[in-house]
Design a protein around this motif. Structure first.
Motif, PDB file in Angstrom:
ATOM      1  N   SER A 161      57.711 -53.793 -33.160  1.00  0.00           N
ATOM      2  CA  SER A 161      58.393 -52.604 -33.633  1.00  0.00           C
ATOM      3  C   SER A 161      57.362 -51.583 -34.012  1.00  0.00           C
ATOM      4  O   SER A 161      56.176 -51.780 -33.881  1.00  0.00           O
ATOM      5  CB  SER A 161      59.233 -52.922 -34.852  1.00  0.00           C
ATOM      6  N   GLU A 162      57.858 -50.476 -34.563  1.00  0.00           N
ATOM      7  CA  GLU A 162      56.915 -49.461 -34.998  1.00  0.00           C
ATOM      8  C   GLU A 162      56.189 -49.911 -36.255  1.00  0.00           C
ATOM      9  O   GLU A 162      55.251 -49.277 -36.676  1.00  0.00           O
ATOM     10  CB  GLU A 162      57.634 -48.129 -35.233  1.00  0.00           C
ATOM     11  N   PHE A 163      56.672 -50.982 -36.889  1.00  0.00           N
ATOM     12  CA  PHE A 163      56.008 -51.421 -38.095  1.00  0.00           C
ATOM     13  C   PHE A 163      54.812 -52.258 -37.712  1.00  0.00           C
ATOM     14  O   PHE A 163      54.794 -53.461 -37.833  1.00  0.00           O
ATOM     15  CB  PHE A 163      56.974 -52.230 -38.956  1.00  0.00           C
ATOM     16  N   CYS A 164      53.811 -51.589 -37.228  1.00  0.00           N
ATOM     17  CA  CYS A 164      52.712 -52.324 -36.637  1.00  0.00           C
ATOM     18  C   CYS A 164      51.418 -51.845 -37.238  1.00  0.00           C
ATOM     19  O   CYS A 164      51.158 -50.663 -37.330  1.00  0.00           O
ATOM     20  CB  CYS A 164      52.734 -52.054 -35.129  1.00  0.00           C
ATOM     21  N   SER A 165      50.653 -52.742 -37.702  1.00  0.00           N
ATOM     22  CA  SER A 165      49.364 -52.326 -38.203  1.00  0.00           C
ATOM     23  C   SER A 165      48.314 -52.675 -37.180  1.00  0.00           C
ATOM     24  O   SER A 165      48.235 -53.800 -36.724  1.00  0.00           O
ATOM     25  CB  SER A 165      49.046 -53.027 -39.503  1.00  0.00           C
ATOM     26  N   SER A 166      47.535 -51.718 -36.846  1.00  0.00           N
ATOM     27  CA  SER A 166      46.535 -52.000 -35.834  1.00  0.00           C
ATOM     28  C   SER A 166      45.137 -52.005 -36.430  1.00  0.00           C
ATOM     29  O   SER A 166      44.166 -52.042 -35.715  1.00  0.00           O
ATOM     30  CB  SER A 166      46.636 -50.969 -34.721  1.00  0.00           C
ATOM     31  N   GLU A 210      41.678 -51.292 -46.948  1.00  0.00           N
ATOM     32  CA  GLU A 210      42.974 -51.934 -47.010  1.00  0.00           C
ATOM     33  C   GLU A 210      43.354 -52.243 -48.453  1.00  0.00           C
ATOM     34  O   GLU A 210      44.476 -52.553 -48.767  1.00  0.00           O
ATOM     35  CB  GLU A 210      42.974 -53.246 -46.217  1.00  0.00           C
ATOM     36  N   THR A 242      37.075 -45.558 -41.095  1.00  0.00           N
ATOM     37  CA  THR A 242      38.522 -45.608 -41.144  1.00  0.00           C
ATOM     38  C   THR A 242      39.169 -45.263 -39.811  1.00  0.00           C
ATOM     39  O   THR A 242      40.348 -45.023 -39.737  1.00  0.00           O
ATOM     40  CB  THR A 242      39.042 -44.625 -42.201  1.00  0.00           C
ATOM     41  N   PRO A 264      41.118 -45.765 -36.790  1.00  0.00           N
ATOM     42  CA  PRO A 264      42.028 -46.823 -36.386  1.00  0.00           C
ATOM     43  C   PRO A 264      41.897 -47.134 -34.906  1.00  0.00           C
ATOM     44  O   PRO A 264      41.463 -46.297 -34.127  1.00  0.00           O
ATOM     45  CB  PRO A 264      43.384 -46.208 -36.674  1.00  0.00           C
ATOM     46  N   THR A 301      43.883 -47.477 -31.823  1.00  0.00           N
ATOM     47  CA  THR A 301      45.247 -47.137 -31.429  1.00  0.00           C
ATOM     48  C   THR A 301      45.463 -47.313 -29.931  1.00  0.00           C
ATOM     49  O   THR A 301      46.395 -46.788 -29.387  1.00  0.00           O
ATOM     50  CB  THR A 301      45.567 -45.679 -31.794  1.00  0.00           C
ATOM     51  N   ARG A 317      47.061 -61.548 -41.681  1.00  0.00           N
ATOM     52  CA  ARG A 317      47.303 -60.097 -41.609  1.00  0.00           C
ATOM     53  C   ARG A 317      46.888 -59.461 -40.285  1.00  0.00           C
ATOM     54  O   ARG A 317      47.607 -58.598 -39.782  1.00  0.00           O
ATOM     55  CB  ARG A 317      46.622 -59.376 -42.781  1.00  0.00           C
ATOM     56  N   TYR A 333      50.301 -55.528 -42.193  1.00  0.00           N
ATOM     57  CA  TYR A 333      50.041 -55.512 -43.634  1.00  0.00           C
ATOM     58  C   TYR A 333      51.308 -55.412 -44.474  1.00  0.00           C
ATOM     59  O   TYR A 333      51.228 -55.363 -45.691  1.00  0.00           O
ATOM     60  CB  TYR A 333      49.090 -54.366 -43.965  1.00  0.00           C
TER      61      TYR A 333
END
Lengths: 380, 261
Positions: A7-12, A19, A35, A37, A39, A312, A317
């Motif tokens: 889903s869009e709830f994705c931590s990359s 963190e 920092t 990311p 992507t 994690r 997260y």
């Protein structure tokens, strides 16, 4: 409770200094290059492939390790024989597998699970990746609670009173540390408060041992303080299991509130989350789980600190989605550690509490080293 | 459409009385800006209006019903609150943070309804962060993060929107963007309350201004009625000129008055 789904709830973001926890009213800014990311679509795709497989994968791993745990030991029993001995009478093999190896396997799974769950829950509650029952001195406090009861000489190490005494000790220590460090305290305060509580409980335990007029009680206390799954019976399983199930339910109940808490207590409250209830659920769950575990297996630490960090990168997260994977990973880790202590060649078995501390403390130091900048000023 | 009222509201912070018998009626369709010197009680007032601070006396009333008697979930759907300078504890993706604004509607961030997904996308768009959905919120600049958190409050689509210093960390462009968004929300019927320190921006965007000092309301009304040179001198301790320019007030703070403020 926590479903794994792309889903869009994705931590990359891989684990980085930033963190860590930033509570309301305080930002810590990091250099840009630290920092950046990741992507790339490839990375995102890999994450979404890993996630659905993670829970079944962990469960399969626990299954394999359980088989190994039934087969490993002084008596040579192969995996097929161990399985046969479990379901049908195979003489001595059945006695060994059912009465010695099965209880310790079940205990390792249950206790690893609740340690992982408690660690992930406390880290979510305090928005702090260094939170864990072991860091808060809870195992020592639980041990002290139990020692006080054994010290009285009235009960042995197989009494129902023991888990209650251990839970009371754990509850006191966790509530104390959370009360001191709960709002806007720095990570340093959190760790120092845990250190103080743990030291106090340790001193109390030493005092009880040195003052004990009853040599039998001293033997029992010392035996019991060395955390281990060795020589545990089905009775120990029944002693701990109800408390661990209760503790799991309390922590999992709090799961969805933990998400909102990522934005601080005021925001969580404004989103309709009862933050006091949430705090109560996690603290009570962690205390009950730790107390019950210490009551049957003695002092085993650092599983709860380590496993949330291991899962994690795979689940992201979101504190709510870390819980179940952390619990399963905790079970797998403790089971693997319990197999390892039986394989390490030595005259007497290495205590598992010693092994988890040997592995956990360097990990703890590594997390601290990565977050040195925050330790100076940021609140927990 | 919801009217938010404070009735004889007093709030204590420790032994100190932070708010002293506040009476205030906030109408739907208006952007109200709270101004006042540091320590005047602005944040305490906003937290009380959000139902987050326990009144020592008096009450906060939402559409005729006491806020204290409301269920937390109903209150959360009615009132969105953005605290001052908040942070994000974990490197959650921006879209995930904004999706937390849908929790009052019973939507989990990883399982949004179509309406929820639209609300999140619209909120991100309105603060100019549409390309940021998958970025970790902790890897943003202070101003970007402030806009993410505002988008979170917007995504709730609550009829009451209470925001504490929404533009403090922002560059001039995004200050105007955000104030435009708040104004649009008010025009669409929401009751919008913001705390601000920039008096010229406040004068330009606010329908009403609350001037708070030492826990009491000094003045409440349209900007030109509230922001007078005499009041700025007495309350903020500044020599200031209030100019009228292009239909709006401009407050030029010239010098601090010695031994004031």
């Amino acid at each position: 409770m926590t479903r794994i789904r792309g889903s869009e709830f994705c931590s990359s973001a891989p684990e980085r200094p930033h963190e860590a926890s930033l509570s309301s009213g305080h930002f810590v800014l990091y250099p840009e290059d630290a920092t950046k990311p990741s992507t790339s679509p490839l990375h995102v795709r890999r994450m979404s492939l890993v996630r659905p497989a993670l829970l079944p994968g962990l469960i399969a791993l626990i299954g394999i390790l359980s088989l190994a745990s039934l087969a490993i030991g002084p008596a040579p029993i192969t995996v097929p024989l161990a399985l046969k001995a479990l379901v049908s009478d195979q003489g001595a093999a059945s006695t060994v597998v059912r009465e010695i190896r099965l209880p310790r396997t079940v205990l390792a799974v249950l206790i690893g699970w609740i340690f992982g769950l408690s660690g992930a829950g406390l880290q979510g509650l305090l928005r702090n990746p260094l939170a864990d029952t072991a860091v808060f001195g809870a195992p020592q406090a639980a041990a002290f609670g139990a020692v006080l009861v054994i010290y009285s000489g009235l009960i042995g190490t197989l009494s129902w009173a023991l888990p209650f005494a251990a839970i009371a000790g754990a509850l006191l220590s966790i509530a104390l540390v959370v009360a001191v460090a709960g709002r806007g305290a720095t990570i340093v305060v959190l760790v120092l408060a845990g250190l103080a509580v743990g030291s106090l409980a340790g001193a109390g335990t030493s005092l009880a041992i040195s003052l004990s007029p009853n040599p039998f009680a001293v033997t029992e206390i010392v035996f019991w303080l060395l955390g281990s799954f060795e020589d545990r019976s089905v009775v120990h399983v029944w002693l701990a299991a109800p408390f661990i199930l209760l503790a799991s339910a309390l922590i999992l109940w709090a799961a969805s509130g933990l998400r909102a808490l990522a934005l601080g207590e005021d925001t969580a409250q404004s989103l309709g989350i009862d933050v006091s209830l949430l705090r109560g659920l996690i603290v009570a769950g962690a205390a009950i789980g730790t107390g019950a575990s210490v009551a049957v297996a003695g002092s085993i630490g650092f599983v709860g600190l380590v496993v949330p960090h291991l899962v994690r990168p795979l689940v992201g997260y979101d504190p709510a989605r870390t819980l179940v994977p952390a619990g399963l990973a905790g079970a797998a880790l403790l089971l693997a550690a319990d197999c390892a202590v039986r394989l390490i060649p030595s005259e007497t078995e290495v205590k598992i509490g010693v092994l988890t501390a040997l592995l956990g403390v360097p990990f703890f130091l590594r997390v601290i080293a990565r977050r040195k900048a925050e330790l100076v000023e940021s609140p927990a | 459409m919801m009217r938010l009222e404070a009735r004889s509201l007093s709030v204590d912070l420790g032994a100190r009385r932070a708010l002293d018998r506040i009476d205030l009626s906030l109408e739907p369709g208006r952007l109200t800006v709270i101004v006042g010197p540091n320590g005047a009680g602005k944040t305490t007032l906003l937290r009380s209006l959000a139902g987050l601070a326990e009144p020592a006396q008096g009450d906060v009333i939402l559409n005729g019903a006491s806020l204290a008697g409301m269920r937390a979930s109903a209150r959360a759907r009615a009132i969105a609150y953005l605290p001052q300078g908040g942070g994000v504890a974990w490197p959650l993706p921006v879209a995930g943070v904004v999706a937390l604004g849908r929790l009052p509607h019973g939507e989990k961030p990883d399982r949004l309804s179509d309406a929820g997904r639209e609300a999140v996308a619209a909120a991100l768009q309105s603060v100019g962060l549409q390309g940021f959905a998958q970025r970790p919120a902790t890897a943003l600049s202070g101003g970007e993060r402030a806009r993410v958190l505002l988008a979170r409050a917007l995504a709730t689509q609550a009829p009451v929107l209470l925001v504490d210093e929404p533009v403090a960390a922002l560059d001039p462009h995004h200050q105007l963007v955000v104030l435009d968004v708040l104004k649009q929300r008010a025009r669409a019927g929401a009751t919008v309350v913001a705390i601000m320190h920039d008096l010229s921006l406040a004068a330009r965007f606010a329908d009403m201004i609350v001037l708070l000092n030492q826990g009491k309301i000094e003045a409440f009304g349209p900007p030109e009625a509230v922001l007078t040179e005499a009041r700025l001198g007495a309350i903020f301790g500044i020599r200031a000129r209030v100019l009228r320019q292009a239909g709006s007030l401009v407050v030029v703070a010239e010098s601090p008055i010695p031994d004031a403020g």
